[in-house]
Scaffold this motif. Structure first.
Motif, PDB file in Angstrom:
ATOM      1  N   GLN A   1       0.820  -1.210   0.000  1.00 44.21           N
ATOM      2  CA  GLN A   1       0.000   0.000   0.000  1.00 44.21           C
ATOM      3  C   GLN A   1       0.852   1.259   0.000  1.00 44.21           C
ATOM      4  O   GLN A   1       0.492   2.282  -0.582  1.00 44.21           O
ATOM      5  N   TRP A   2       2.005   1.166   0.663  1.00 47.55           N
ATOM      6  CA  TRP A   2       2.904   2.323   0.705  1.00 47.55           C
ATOM      7  C   TRP A   2       3.476   2.604  -0.683  1.00 47.55           C
ATOM      8  O   TRP A   2       3.565   3.758  -1.112  1.00 47.55           O
TER       9      TRP A   2
ATOM     10  N   GLY B   1       0.517   3.929  -2.711  1.00 51.48           N
ATOM     11  CA  GLY B   1      -0.225   5.067  -2.171  1.00 51.48           C
ATOM     12  C   GLY B   1      -1.713   4.806  -2.223  1.00 51.48           C
ATOM     13  O   GLY B   1      -2.501   5.739  -2.347  1.00 51.48           O
ATOM     14  N   GLY B   2      -2.103   3.529  -2.123  1.00 50.05           N
ATOM     15  CA  GLY B   2      -3.516   3.170  -2.163  1.00 50.05           C
ATOM     16  C   GLY B   2      -3.642   1.667  -2.111  1.00 50.05           C
ATOM     17  O   GLY B   2      -2.670   0.963  -1.843  1.00 50.05           O
ATOM     18  N   PHE B   3      -4.854   1.168  -2.413  1.00 51.29           N
ATOM     19  CA  PHE B   3      -5.090  -0.270  -2.327  1.00 51.29           C
ATOM     20  C   PHE B   3      -4.908  -0.959  -3.676  1.00 51.29           C
ATOM     21  O   PHE B   3      -4.780  -2.160  -3.756  1.00 51.29           O
ATOM     22  N   ALA B   4      -4.934  -0.158  -4.718  1.00 50.61           N
ATOM     23  CA  ALA B   4      -4.717  -0.667  -6.073  1.00 50.61           C
ATOM     24  C   ALA B   4      -4.057   0.468  -6.850  1.00 50.61           C
ATOM     25  O   ALA B   4      -4.077   1.611  -6.398  1.00 50.61           O
TER      26      ALA B   4
END
Lengths: 433, 188
Positions: A180-181, A184-187
């Motif tokens: 996620q890092w 910068g998100g889930f996808a």
């Protein structure tokens, strides 16, 4: 360092004398790639690929900078700005095709350069540092190429980003957080696209920096050569300029001929039609593959389909996903250990009969892996890539060290001069070492 | 003056004990080091998901039109969610698998809401590397176990969306959801 018989830079024009005293940049160039750098006289065409790789880096930086003037890294417009480059920007189609095919050309040249190194033992002492820096450059190239491929935000861009960043989620404990890092998100989404663009712009200049270190390290022992016998006297070398500027110039012309043929006649031959479909997070393309230059490593990733368990139980030691990821990275990281895995004192494959056989076996193995990596994840490709992946690691960890220890090399020539002329008069006159 | 005498003049006490200069050096380097580390915090954490990405979102899905044996793809956090109406055959197939055969042992009951065993709601994100598995649409391959098939690396899921074969380590993730009415599911 250079050989004592290297030509010395002697500026004639008063302006050049003045510059040489203040900032000896022309002297530096003269000693690096000019008449002041003595090079073995027997280099064959396999020694062209270093210069060609440098030339590819220049193509990529120049075309990349101008493409960045027209591209916008936002998921709303990235795809259409790429099409804008292709349709509306003056010469935009050519610049983008030059950049996309330039990446492929860069990898062709670098693979030739790497396999030249494998065959001629270019990684051996005293040139280990050149080799290690080269592996670093290769890793940086892979990262740069991957992020560049994401930028057009087509289907393959999106799903490539999803799959490759997904590799990091295999790491135990911190994997999901790291994933996620990185995104910068889930996808993959706007945050990921933007940072990939930023890094894709930065990394080529990092590569350039490491290339300078690579060449610096090369100039300490000087270039290797097809015999693997070190330079002994002045008759073994010729000045880089004009001898190898001419030979590299010829190689460059041949390279440009092939590159332009790809660029102007088959610009999409190495691409994927799916990448002309805008990214759709709801729909994975039926057959998702990376660019051809990642195929051998991709095949190794996919070769691991079962968990490593304690025998006869269901207790999982290492899950299949992590095994695949570890193996894929190890396939490149093992190159770092190469100077110490191959312990034979003879450098060149010319004089190593058994090594020559296993070298070509490795070449075939990598081609097979590449073919499987580009094929769908189904039988028989899965089983073939499992066998080929096993052989790949067997080569580096078992076969190569064993061959180095057991083979009897053929007799080496006394010197480079002798290998070229059949005799070396200076050497026979010189006192024995 | 000999060298030791010079040292005595420069640093009373000689080589013994902690010199004033040692303390200053350690303190200065430590302060600079702590400062440099502190700068890393914003530089690293700026890459983590931002507030708008993290903002709790939810999706409502009307399931009234999904007949038994059908499935749809809904969207949650820009990712696909599979809503599947299991047939009695699919339920019994899922139930008769012994847990010891599963890589990620879970029963269908644990993966559905009480009394709603026929509604299998999972993320449509393969737990291997994140592709969208096939098997929701009409005519898409469902894999050897009748659930979902991921075309990227060949992971196969059964009718409870549990991993059965291939490289994926886990079952398809069940998101947080509630039945806000008998025909509407609120995900997230």
């Amino acid at each position: 360092m250079s050989f004592p018989w290297a030509n010395e830079y002697k500026p004639k024009h008063p302006a050049m004398v003045w510059l040489d005293e203040k900032l000896p940049l022309p002297r530096f160039v003269y000693n690096a790639v000019g008449a002041g750098y003595p090079v073995p006289r027997n280099l064959n065409y396999m020694w062209n690929f270093g210069v060609l790789a440098g030339f590819c880096l220049v193509i990529q930086i120049v075309t990349g900078i101008v493409l960045a003037m027209h591209y916008a890294a936002n998921t709303e417009v990235a795809f259409s700005s790429t099409e804008h480059i292709m349709r509306d920007v003056n010469w935009g189609w050519m610049l983008r095709y030059a950049h996309a095919n330039g990446a492929s050309a860069f990898f062709v040249v670098v693979y030739a350069h790497i396999f030249r190194g494998f065959y001629f033992g270019s990684y051996k002492a005293p040139r280990e540092m050149i080799w290690l820096l080269g592996v670093v450059i290769f890793l940086l190239m892979m990262a740069t190429a991957f992020m560049g491929y994401v930028l057009p935000w087509g289907q393959m861009s999106f799903w490539g980003a999803q799959v490759i960043t997904g590799l990091f989620s295999a790491i135990p404990l911190v994997g999901d957080g790291l994933h996620q890092w990185l995104l910068g998100g889930f996808a993959p989404d706007n945050a990921a696209l933007n940072r990939f663009f930023s890094l894709h712009f930065l990394l080529p200049f990092v590569i350039l920096g490491v290339v300078i270190l690579h060449i610096w390290a090369l100039h300490i022992p000087g270039s290797s050569n097809p015999t693997g016998v070190e330079v002994k006297s002045e008759s073994d070398t010729v000045p880089f300029h004009p001898y190898y500027t001419a030979k590299d110039g010829f190689g460059l012309a041949v390279f440009l001929f092939l590159y332009c043929a790809m660029l102007f006649f088959f610009p999409n031959a190495l691409g994927h039609p799916d990448n002309y479909i805008p990214a759709n997070p709801m729909q994975t393309p039926a057959h998702i593959v990376p660019e051809w230059y990642f195929w051998p490593f991709y095949a190794i990733l996919r070769a691991f389909t079962a968990d490593l368990t304690i025998p006869f139980t269901h207790i999982v030691l290492v899950p299949a996903k992590l095994l695949g990821v570890l193996a894929m990275f190890s396939a490149i990281l093992v190159w770092f250990a190469l100077p110490w895995l191959d312990t034979s004192p003879v450098r060149s494959g010319h004089y190593r009969p058994r090594f020559r056989k296993i070298y070509w076996a490795l070449v075939i193995d990598v081609v097979v892996l590449g073919y499987c990596g580009g094929s769908p994840a189904e039988e028989p490709f899965v089983m073939i890539s499992q066998i080929a992946a096993a052989y790949y690691f067997l080569h580096f960890f078992i076969i190569l060290p064993l061959v180095s220890m057991t083979e009897t090399p053929q007799p080496l020539p006394f010197s480079i001069t002798e290998s070229v002329l059949g005799k070396d008069e200076a050497a026979t006159l010189a006192p024995a070492e | 003056m000999t060298q030791t005498e010079v040292a005595e003049v420069m640093e009373p006490g000689g080589a013994q004990g902690v010199r004033r200069r040692d303390f200053i050096e350690v303190a200065a380097v430590s302060a600079a080091g702590v400062g440099a580390l502190a700068v890393l915090v914003p530089l690293i954490s700026q890459m983590a998901p931002s507030a708008d990405v993290l903002a709790e979102s939810s999706t409502e899905v009307d399931i009234s039109a999904i007949a038994a044996g059908q499935a749809i793809k809904a969207v949650f956090r820009k990712q696909p969610v599979f809503v599947r109406h299991l047939t009695p055959v699919e339920i019994s197939e899922a139930d008769k698998v012994p847990l010891s055969e599963l890589r990620d042992p879970q029963t269908l009951e644990e993966r559905t809401k009480p009394g709603k065993k026929e509604w299998l709601i999972t993320m449509g994100v393969c737990t291997h590397l994140g592709c969208v598995p096939l098997g929701t649409g009409q005519g898409e391959p469902k894999g050897e176990y009748g659930g979902y098939f991921c075309p990227c690396h060949g992971s196969q899921y059964d009718t409870a969306a549990r991993i059965r074969k291939g490289p994926a380590p886990k079952n398809l993730v069940v998101p947080d959801y509630v039945f806000s009415s008998p025909t509407v599911v609120k995900i997230g």
